[in-house]
Write a protein that holds these residues in place. Structure first.
Motif, PDB file in Angstrom:
ATOM      1  N   ARG A   1      57.106 125.451  43.477  1.00 24.95           N
ATOM      2  CA  ARG A   1      57.548 126.719  42.668  1.00 24.95           C
ATOM      3  C   ARG A   1      58.695 126.354  41.900  1.00 24.95           C
ATOM      4  NH1 ARG A   1      52.979 129.673  43.250  1.00 24.95           N
ATOM      5  NH2 ARG A   1      52.393 129.922  45.342  1.00 24.95           N
ATOM      6  N   ALA A   2      59.642 125.656  42.469  1.00 22.75           N
ATOM      7  CA  ALA A   2      60.645 125.116  41.555  1.00 22.75           C
ATOM      8  C   ALA A   2      60.569 124.309  40.267  1.00 22.75           C
ATOM      9  CB  ALA A   2      61.801 124.345  42.362  1.00 22.75           C
ATOM     10  N   GLY A   3      59.266 123.574  40.306  1.00 22.69           N
ATOM     11  CA  GLY A   3      58.806 122.797  39.246  1.00 22.69           C
ATOM     12  C   GLY A   3      58.914 121.351  39.671  1.00 22.69           C
ATOM     13  N   GLU A   4      59.060 120.845  40.573  1.00 28.60           N
ATOM     14  CA  GLU A   4      59.110 119.469  40.718  1.00 28.60           C
ATOM     15  C   GLU A   4      58.018 118.660  40.655  1.00 28.60           C
ATOM     16  OE1 GLU A   4      61.673 117.769  41.823  1.00 28.60           O
ATOM     17  OE2 GLU A   4      63.082 119.127  42.820  1.00 28.60           O
ATOM     18  N   SER A   5      58.094 117.489  40.374  1.00 36.99           N
ATOM     19  CA  SER A   5      56.903 116.452  40.162  1.00 36.99           C
ATOM     20  C   SER A   5      56.378 116.297  41.404  1.00 36.99           C
ATOM     21  CB  SER A   5      57.478 115.041  39.609  1.00 36.99           C
ATOM     22  OG  SER A   5      58.158 114.693  40.573  1.00 36.99           O
ATOM     23  N   GLU A   6      55.124 115.414  41.389  1.00 34.88           N
ATOM     24  CA  GLU A   6      54.402 115.227  42.668  1.00 34.88           C
ATOM     25  C   GLU A   6      55.276 114.392  43.513  1.00 34.88           C
ATOM     26  OE1 GLU A   6      50.041 115.310  40.566  1.00 34.88           O
ATOM     27  OE2 GLU A   6      50.870 113.496  40.963  1.00 34.88           O
TER      28      GLU A   6
ATOM     29  N   VAL B   1      49.147 114.824  47.092  1.00 34.18           N
ATOM     30  CA  VAL B   1      49.966 115.860  46.535  1.00 34.18           C
ATOM     31  C   VAL B   1      49.502 115.890  44.905  1.00 34.18           C
ATOM     32  CG1 VAL B   1      52.421 116.482  45.875  1.00 34.18           C
ATOM     33  CG2 VAL B   1      51.814 115.320  47.972  1.00 34.18           C
ATOM     34  N   ALA B   2      48.630 116.797  44.533  1.00 40.95           N
ATOM     35  CA  ALA B   2      47.982 116.862  43.481  1.00 40.95           C
ATOM     36  C   ALA B   2      48.061 118.156  42.561  1.00 40.95           C
ATOM     37  CB  ALA B   2      46.425 116.861  43.663  1.00 40.95           C
ATOM     38  N   LEU B   3      48.917 117.960  41.404  1.00 43.27           N
ATOM     39  CA  LEU B   3      49.056 119.027  40.433  1.00 43.27           C
ATOM     40  C   LEU B   3      47.951 119.062  39.478  1.00 43.27           C
ATOM     41  CD1 LEU B   3      52.754 118.435  40.026  1.00 43.27           C
ATOM     42  CD2 LEU B   3      52.086 120.414  41.080  1.00 43.27           C
ATOM     43  N   ASN B   4      47.733 120.401  39.187  1.00 42.08           N
ATOM     44  CA  ASN B   4      46.695 120.629  37.857  1.00 42.08           C
ATOM     45  C   ASN B   4      45.306 120.065  38.103  1.00 42.08           C
ATOM     46  OD1 ASN B   4      48.897 122.246  37.428  1.00 42.08           O
ATOM     47  ND2 ASN B   4      49.542 120.881  35.589  1.00 42.08           N
ATOM     48  N   GLU B   5      44.926 119.186  37.273  1.00 39.08           N
ATOM     49  CA  GLU B   5      43.718 118.689  37.097  1.00 39.08           C
ATOM     50  C   GLU B   5      43.518 117.368  38.428  1.00 39.08           C
ATOM     51  OE1 GLU B   5      46.199 116.643  34.205  1.00 39.08           O
ATOM     52  OE2 GLU B   5      45.591 118.821  34.759  1.00 39.08           O
TER      53      GLU B   5
ATOM     54  N   SER C   1      55.026 118.721  35.899  1.00 42.31           N
ATOM     55  CA  SER C   1      53.967 118.820  35.082  1.00 42.31           C
ATOM     56  C   SER C   1      54.106 120.073  34.309  1.00 42.31           C
ATOM     57  CB  SER C   1      52.687 118.948  35.762  1.00 42.31           C
ATOM     58  OG  SER C   1      52.320 117.688  36.526  1.00 42.31           O
ATOM     59  N   LYS C   2      53.789 120.092  32.939  1.00 42.24           N
ATOM     60  CA  LYS C   2      54.044 121.284  32.293  1.00 42.24           C
ATOM     61  C   LYS C   2      52.675 121.486  31.022  1.00 42.24           C
ATOM     62  CE  LYS C   2      58.986 120.937  32.108  1.00 42.24           C
ATOM     63  NZ  LYS C   2      59.978 121.016  31.095  1.00 42.24           N
ATOM     64  N   PRO C   3      52.018 122.462  31.397  1.00 40.81           N
ATOM     65  CA  PRO C   3      52.318 123.658  32.065  1.00 40.81           C
ATOM     66  C   PRO C   3      51.780 123.326  33.549  1.00 40.81           C
ATOM     67  CG  PRO C   3      50.193 124.061  30.956  1.00 40.81           C
ATOM     68  CD  PRO C   3      50.661 122.751  30.433  1.00 40.81           C
ATOM     69  N   LEU C   4      52.639 124.202  34.372  1.00 39.42           N
ATOM     70  CA  LEU C   4      52.374 124.056  35.885  1.00 39.42           C
ATOM     71  C   LEU C   4      51.275 125.122  36.132  1.00 39.42           C
ATOM     72  CD1 LEU C   4      53.087 122.767  38.492  1.00 39.42           C
ATOM     73  CD2 LEU C   4      55.014 124.464  38.538  1.00 39.42           C
ATOM     74  N   ARG C   5      50.120 124.726  36.590  1.00 42.09           N
ATOM     75  CA  ARG C   5      49.111 125.355  37.044  1.00 42.09           C
ATOM     76  C   ARG C   5      48.827 125.627  38.415  1.00 42.09           C
ATOM     77  NH1 ARG C   5      47.171 123.175  32.115  1.00 42.09           N
ATOM     78  NH2 ARG C   5      46.457 121.228  33.125  1.00 42.09           N
ATOM     79  N   SER C   6      48.866 124.588  39.106  1.00 43.80           N
ATOM     80  CA  SER C   6      48.315 124.354  40.455  1.00 43.80           C
ATOM     81  C   SER C   6      48.901 123.246  41.527  1.00 43.80           C
ATOM     82  CB  SER C   6      46.773 124.425  40.571  1.00 43.80           C
ATOM     83  OG  SER C   6      46.163 123.266  39.922  1.00 43.80           O
ATOM     84  N   LEU C   7      48.875 123.608  42.688  1.00 33.47           N
ATOM     85  CA  LEU C   7      49.156 122.445  43.500  1.00 33.47           C
ATOM     86  C   LEU C   7      47.965 122.414  44.785  1.00 33.47           C
ATOM     87  CD1 LEU C   7      51.010 120.073  44.894  1.00 33.47           C
ATOM     88  CD2 LEU C   7      52.007 122.052  46.061  1.00 33.47           C
TER      89      LEU C   7
ATOM     90  N   TRP D   1      29.197 127.302  31.767  1.00 32.34           N
ATOM     91  CA  TRP D   1      29.804 126.222  31.524  1.00 32.34           C
ATOM     92  C   TRP D   1      30.938 126.451  30.940  1.00 32.34           C
ATOM     93  CZ3 TRP D   1      28.675 122.394  34.440  1.00 32.34           C
ATOM     94  CH2 TRP D   1      27.333 122.250  34.906  1.00 32.34           C
ATOM     95  N   ALA D   2      31.172 127.629  30.257  1.00 33.93           N
ATOM     96  CA  ALA D   2      32.529 128.167  29.478  1.00 33.93           C
ATOM     97  C   ALA D   2      33.612 128.226  30.550  1.00 33.93           C
ATOM     98  CB  ALA D   2      32.211 129.146  28.572  1.00 33.93           C
ATOM     99  N   ARG D   3      32.995 128.979  31.656  1.00 35.72           N
ATOM    100  CA  ARG D   3      33.869 129.387  32.794  1.00 35.72           C
ATOM    101  C   ARG D   3      34.486 128.280  33.601  1.00 35.72           C
ATOM    102  NH1 ARG D   3      36.341 133.232  34.715  1.00 35.72           N
ATOM    103  NH2 ARG D   3      36.415 133.928  36.835  1.00 35.72           N
ATOM    104  N   VAL D   4      33.408 127.221  33.920  1.00 35.11           N
ATOM    105  CA  VAL D   4      33.548 126.001  34.412  1.00 35.11           C
ATOM    106  C   VAL D   4      34.846 125.284  33.674  1.00 35.11           C
ATOM    107  CG1 VAL D   4      32.960 124.022  34.985  1.00 35.11           C
ATOM    108  CG2 VAL D   4      31.506 125.610  35.813  1.00 35.11           C
ATOM    109  N   ASP D   5      34.784 125.242  32.414  1.00 36.78           N
ATOM    110  CA  ASP D   5      35.477 124.423  31.511  1.00 36.78           C
ATOM    111  C   ASP D   5      36.959 125.215  31.519  1.00 36.78           C
ATOM    112  OD1 ASP D   5      33.682 122.624  30.917  1.00 36.78           O
ATOM    113  OD2 ASP D   5      33.163 123.480  29.350  1.00 36.78           O
ATOM    114  N   ALA D   6      36.962 126.369  31.555  1.00 38.89           N
ATOM    115  CA  ALA D   6      38.069 127.146  31.791  1.00 38.89           C
ATOM    116  C   ALA D   6      38.944 127.005  32.960  1.00 38.89           C
ATOM    117  CB  ALA D   6      38.019 128.819  31.603  1.00 38.89           C
ATOM    118  N   LEU D   7      38.210 126.621  33.933  1.00 34.26           N
ATOM    119  CA  LEU D   7      38.894 126.385  35.313  1.00 34.26           C
ATOM    120  C   LEU D   7      39.099 124.890  35.659  1.00 34.26           C
ATOM    121  CD1 LEU D   7      37.092 129.109  37.302  1.00 34.26           C
ATOM    122  CD2 LEU D   7      39.407 129.202  37.097  1.00 34.26           C
ATOM    123  N   LYS D   8      38.614 124.141  35.101  1.00 33.10           N
ATOM    124  CA  LYS D   8      38.795 122.606  35.134  1.00 33.10           C
ATOM    125  C   LYS D   8      40.192 122.272  35.153  1.00 33.10           C
ATOM    126  CE  LYS D   8      35.932 120.376  32.427  1.00 33.10           C
ATOM    127  NZ  LYS D   8      35.172 119.382  31.817  1.00 33.10           N
ATOM    128  N   PRO D   9      41.172 122.981  34.299  1.00 32.30           N
ATOM    129  CA  PRO D   9      42.532 122.377  34.190  1.00 32.30           C
ATOM    130  C   PRO D   9      43.273 122.545  35.694  1.00 32.30           C
ATOM    131  CG  PRO D   9      42.076 123.388  32.219  1.00 32.30           C
ATOM    132  CD  PRO D   9      40.927 123.639  33.294  1.00 32.30           C
TER     133      PRO D   9
END
Length: 439
Positions: free
Chosen positions: A184-189, A213-217, A232-238, A402-410
């Motif tokens: 949440r504080a924006g640290e790297s992996e 420890v996997a950020l985003n994709e 990671s920028k933008p930060l999406r997920s961990l 597939w459009a929805r899949v591609d939107a969530l892949k990141p």
């Protein structure tokens, strides 16, 4: 905690002695010798890999730093610990054994490996050890009949083992909370991993397995072992899959988080969390674990349909293999002294096995659940290009958005994992209980 463990340990050791008696009789041996093991040497180098004690050794006593030591047991006699405490100024010498368990062993201190070997009983012995050159006539034989028996019953955890696994879960959940704060504080992996280690109070080598420890994709790589050094920028997920150890016993915990403002992915996490909770609640005596895995695929298909990723009914999604593209690994595995504990496919104590269901080659357990077993429950949902590209070549492709899949892949993927005890009644969720204790 030691006051609580002492009587539990006495019961635990009595159980192991009974199992050893039966295993030795099964194999026709007079003695059981178990090596603590030695650290391996790196190829073309004089440096060693980090030492990891052999699992059968730490099953008997809570020593995780005892390289070169041995346990010797002869039915009817008190078990013996030959503890190697070398004269060495290059390394830290292990301290002499102490604690709630020592009264149950005859303990002999040896100064060299040769002295340790000389203290072991001679004769017809089952020698459980890594392959090594014979020393003074002693050579590892790892007899199958003995190991099949001991491994089969290792699935049934004693109250002592369960108490240590609760402690491993408490350490692991505390560290997971620290990792989430770092995310949440924006640290790297790497920064998140370092926060995890600090909160656990354990080094990488002391953890039961290498942390993911996997950020985003990066969450789409099932065994992602790299650590980015920059945020990671933008930060999406961990997605973080990391455990902890307690006297040689493991916890194995995975959580997935969405960054603030990513409500759509958070909704998908919440849906998978509900699936995972349903699966964990199904860990009951008499349940076929392989069928739980298949059931998880049907529940995943319901999530894919509800969130607009597929347009086919759940039965078709499973039958066509579409769910396997989103969830390619097994539902979980046995856990205890090892993260992937032994005998997950055992049909009985004589080495017969139970095959995996067709089409599910990566499932690690097929046994029917019984009281005392501890398993992980870890359904997943991932966006893995290689697997999704295979679906694109099938007739089922027309029923995937597939459009929805591609939107969530990141976002990479979702995995939520708990360690769950099968009991005579309702399951005990070691992971959820430990998180609840943190408040």
């Amino acid at each position: 905690m030691n006051d609580r463990l002492a009587p539990l340990y006495a019961q635990h050791l009595a159980t192991l002695l009974e199992r050893a008696d039966r295993a030795l009789a099964r194999g026709g041996f007079d003695h059981l010798l178990i090596a603590a093991g030695q650290p391996g040497t790196k190829f073309l180098d004089d440096n060693h890999y980090p030492y990891a004690v052999n699992p059968p050794f730490k099953h008997w006593l809570p020593l995780t730093r005892a390289p070169g030591s041995w346990i010797a047991y002869t039915p009817g006699a008190k078990p013996k610990l030959v503890f190697l405490q070398p004269r060495d100024y290059w390394h830290v010498v292990p301290e002499a054994p102490a604690g709630y368990w020592v009264e149950h062993f005859d303990i002999v201190i040896a100064r060299t490996a040769e002295e340790a070997i000389a203290q072991l009983p001679k004769g017809n012995a089952a020698v459980i050890a890594e392959a090594c050159p014979p020393m003074d006539g002693l050579q590892a034989n790892n007899p199958k009949a003995v190991l099949d028996y001991l491994h089969y019953y290792r699935a049934y955890k004693t109250p002592y083992e369960l108490e240590l696994m609760r402690e491993a879960s408490r350490i692991g959940t505390r560290a997971h909370r620290a990792a989430e704060r770092a995310f949440r504080a924006g640290e790297s992996e790497l920064g998140i991993h370092q926060a995890y280690l600090a909160a656990a109070g354990q080094t990488d080598a002391e953890l039961p397995y290498s942390s993911i420890v996997a950020l985003n994709e990066h969450g789409a790589v099932l065994h992602y072992m790299d650590f980015t050094r920059t945020p990671s920028k933008p930060l999406r997920s961990l997605l973080i899959d990391a455990g902890a150890s307690a006297s040689g016993y493991a916890s194995d915990i995975t959580r997935t988080y969405a960054a603030d403002g990513h409500a759509e992915f958070q909704a998908l996490i919440d849906a998978m969390d509900a699936v995972q909770r349903r699966q964990a609640a199904s860990v009951k005596a008499g349940v076929d674990y392989a069928q739980l895995h298949v059931q998880a695929h049907h529940q995943l298909a319901e999530v894919l349909l509800a969130h607009g990723l597929i347009r086919m009914n759940p039965e078709s999604a499973v039958a066509s293999g579409v769910t396997r593209a989103f969830f390619p690994h097994g539902l979980g595995h046995s856990i205890g002294l090892q993260v992937h504990d032994v005998a997950g496919f055992a049909k009985n104590d004589r080495g017969e096995t139970i095959a995996r269901p067709d089409g599910h080659p990566f499932l690690r357990m097929t046994r029917t659940l019984e009281p005392g077993m501890v398993v992980t429950i870890e359904p997943g949902l991932y966006f893995i290009d290689m697997l999704l590209d295979e679906v694109r070549q099938t007739p089922a492709a027309k029923d995937v958005d597939w459009a929805r899949v591609d939107a969530l892949k990141p976002y990479g993927g979702i995995r939520i994992e708990d360690d769950v005890v099968c009991t005579a009644g309702e399951p005990e969720n070691l992971t959820r209980d430990a998180f609840a204790q943190l408040g």
